[in-house]
Design an enzyme around this catalytic site. Structure first.
Site, PDB file in Angstrom:
ATOM      1  N   ASP A  41       0.830  -1.209   0.000  1.00  0.00           N
ATOM      2  CA  ASP A  41       0.000   0.000   0.000  1.00  0.00           C
ATOM      3  C   ASP A  41       0.865   1.260   0.000  1.00  0.00           C
ATOM      4  O   ASP A  41       1.938   1.277   0.585  1.00  0.00           O
ATOM      5  CB  ASP A  41      -0.887  -0.034   1.255  1.00  0.00           C
ATOM      6  CG  ASP A  41      -2.029   0.958   1.170  1.00  0.00           C
ATOM      7  OD1 ASP A  41      -2.329   1.433   0.061  1.00  0.00           O
ATOM      8  OD2 ASP A  41      -2.617   1.268   2.214  1.00  0.00           O
ATOM      9  N   ASN A  89     -11.050  -2.978  -4.939  1.00  0.00           N
ATOM     10  CA  ASN A  89     -10.244  -2.079  -5.780  1.00  0.00           C
ATOM     11  C   ASN A  89     -10.880  -1.798  -7.144  1.00  0.00           C
ATOM     12  O   ASN A  89     -10.439  -0.899  -7.870  1.00  0.00           O
ATOM     13  CB  ASN A  89      -8.810  -2.602  -5.946  1.00  0.00           C
ATOM     14  CG  ASN A  89      -7.971  -2.490  -4.687  1.00  0.00           C
ATOM     15  OD1 ASN A  89      -7.010  -3.249  -4.489  1.00  0.00           O
ATOM     16  ND2 ASN A  89      -8.297  -1.548  -3.799  1.00  0.00           N
ATOM     17  N   ARG A  92     -11.817   1.805  -7.886  1.00  0.00           N
ATOM     18  CA  ARG A  92     -10.846   2.848  -8.272  1.00  0.00           C
ATOM     19  C   ARG A  92     -11.175   3.359  -9.679  1.00  0.00           C
ATOM     20  O   ARG A  92     -11.914   2.709 -10.411  1.00  0.00           O
ATOM     21  CB  ARG A  92      -9.430   2.267  -8.216  1.00  0.00           C
ATOM     22  CG  ARG A  92      -9.022   1.936  -6.789  1.00  0.00           C
ATOM     23  CD  ARG A  92      -7.581   1.539  -6.693  1.00  0.00           C
ATOM     24  NE  ARG A  92      -7.244   1.271  -5.301  1.00  0.00           N
ATOM     25  CZ  ARG A  92      -6.017   1.174  -4.837  1.00  0.00           C
ATOM     26  NH1 ARG A  92      -4.985   1.324  -5.644  1.00  0.00           N
ATOM     27  NH2 ARG A  92      -5.780   0.930  -3.566  1.00  0.00           N
ATOM     28  N   SER A 214      -8.209  -3.926   5.893  1.00  0.00           N
ATOM     29  CA  SER A 214      -8.777  -3.768   4.541  1.00  0.00           C
ATOM     30  C   SER A 214      -9.137  -5.108   3.881  1.00  0.00           C
ATOM     31  O   SER A 214      -8.771  -5.361   2.730  1.00  0.00           O
ATOM     32  CB  SER A 214      -7.830  -2.968   3.635  1.00  0.00           C
ATOM     33  OG  SER A 214      -7.561  -1.707   4.192  1.00  0.00           O
TER      34      SER A 214
END
Ligand code: FPP
Length: 260
Positions: A41, A89, A92, A214
Site C-alpha cells: 500500500d 479495488n 478505483r 482492509s
C-alpha cells in the site's frame, strides 16, 4: 519456523540475488516466520508526492515487491502472500483498474521465469470472476503451472481477493457438497479456503501509515502478529522486512493460552 541456511544454499544455484545484503545477525534464524503477508500500500501517495500519475507508483512498487521476495527467500520464509488487488479495488478510477490488470499481467510474464529459477511456486488467492480479463487469467494459470513443483518459497498473489469473499466461497463450497450444518466446523471451513495447504500467516505487515486490515485474509489472521509502519510501498526494501521480522521475534504469541 525453518532454518535459512538450507534455503539459501538451494536458491543460490538459480539466478543470483540482484541485491545480496547480509541478513542482520539480530535475526534468530530458528524463529523466522513461516508465512508473511504483506499489504503493498502507498503507491498512489508515493507518486502524488512526486507529481507523477498514481500508476507510476504501482510501476515503482515492482522493485519493492521483487526485493522483498528475495529478502524473504534469503531469510528462509516459506510463504509470502502479497495483496495485489482487492475485491474492492474495482471502485478505483477505470484507468487505474485497467492499468493494474495489464501491469499485473506483464509483471507475471516478465518475472515468472526468474522466480521459477530460484525455486518460487507462484499461487493466487482470489475470485476468478468475469471482471478479470481472460488474458490475465491465462497468465496466472501459466505462471502457476510453470512453478507448481517449486518448494523453496510460495509467492501467493492475492488478486481480486477479499477476505469476506473467501469465507463466503468456502461456505458455499461446503453447502454445494451437501455438508450438513453439524459438520461445518472451523477445520471444514479452513479446508475450503483458497489455499488450505498454506499455513496461517505468522506475521502481517502493512506499510504506508494505514492501521487497518482492509479485508485481507480475515479468516487466516486470527492469531497473526501485526506490524505497521509509515513506509510507502515503492520505498519498501528487504531491510524493512528484516526489521518487521525482528519486531515479530520480540513478540510473545499465546494463541489465547497462557505462557508456560
Ligand atoms: C489495501 O488497501 C491494499 C491493497 C489491496 C493493495 C493494492 C496494491 C496495488 C493496487 C498495487 C499492486 C502493486 C504491485 C507492485 C503488484 P486499499 O487501498 O484497497 O484499502 P483501503 O481503502 O482500506 O486503504
Amino acid at each position: 519456523m525453518c532454518s535459512a541456511s538450507g534455503v539459501l544454499r538451494r536458491y543460490l544455484v538459480g539466478v543470483p540475488d540482484p541485491r545480496p545484503i547480509p541478513i542482520p545477525a539480530s535475526i534468530d534464524s530458528s524463529r523466522v516466520p513461516e508465512h508473511i503477508a504483506l499489504v503493498m500500500d502507498g503507491n498512489g501517495r508515493w507518486a502524488q508526492q512526486r507529481g507523477l500519475p498514481r500508476t507510476d507508483g504501482h510501476s515503482a512498487g515492482e522493485e519493492a515487491l521483487v526485493d522483498a521476495a528475495y529478502g524473504a527467500l534469503a531469510v528462509g520464509v516459506k510463504h509470502l502472500t502479497v495483496y495485489a488487488f482487492s475485491t474492492e479495488n474495482w471502485r478505483r478510477p477505470l484507468d487505474e483498474v485497467r492499468f493494474l490488470m495489464g501491469f499485473n499481467e506483464s509483471l507475471l510474464r516478465r518475472r515468472r521465469d526468474e522466480l521459477n529459477e530460484v525455486g518460487v511456486r507462484i499461487t493466487f488467492s482470489g475470485r476468478r470472476d468475469r471482471r478479470v480479463p481472460r488474458s490475465v487469467l491465462r497468465n496466472m494459470d501459466e505462471a502457476a503451472e510453470l512453478t507448481k513443483n517449486n518448494r523453496v518459497m510460495t509467492l501467493n498473489l492475492a488478486f481480486n481477493y477479499g477476505g469476506r469473499a473467501e469465507i463466503i466461497d468456502a461456505v458455499k463450497s461446503l453447502v454445494e457438497d451437501g455438508i450438513p450444518a453439524h459438520k461445518i466446523t472451523e477445520k471444514a471451513i479452513a479446508s475450503r479456503l483458497y489455499h488450505p495447504e498454506i499455513p496461517d500467516p505468522d506475521l502481517v505487515i502493512r506499510p504506508s501509515g494505514e492501521y487497518r486490515i482492509s479485508n485481507f485474509l480475515l479468516w487466516e489472521i486470527a492469531y497473526s502478529e501485526l506490524v505497521f509502519n509509515d513506509i510507502l510501498w515503492p520505498d519498501y526494501r528487504r531491510e524493512d522486512l528484516y526489521a518487521a521480522i525482528e519486531e515479530y521475534q520480540g513478540r510473545q504469541r499465546r494463541f489465547g493460552g497462557v505462557e508456560s
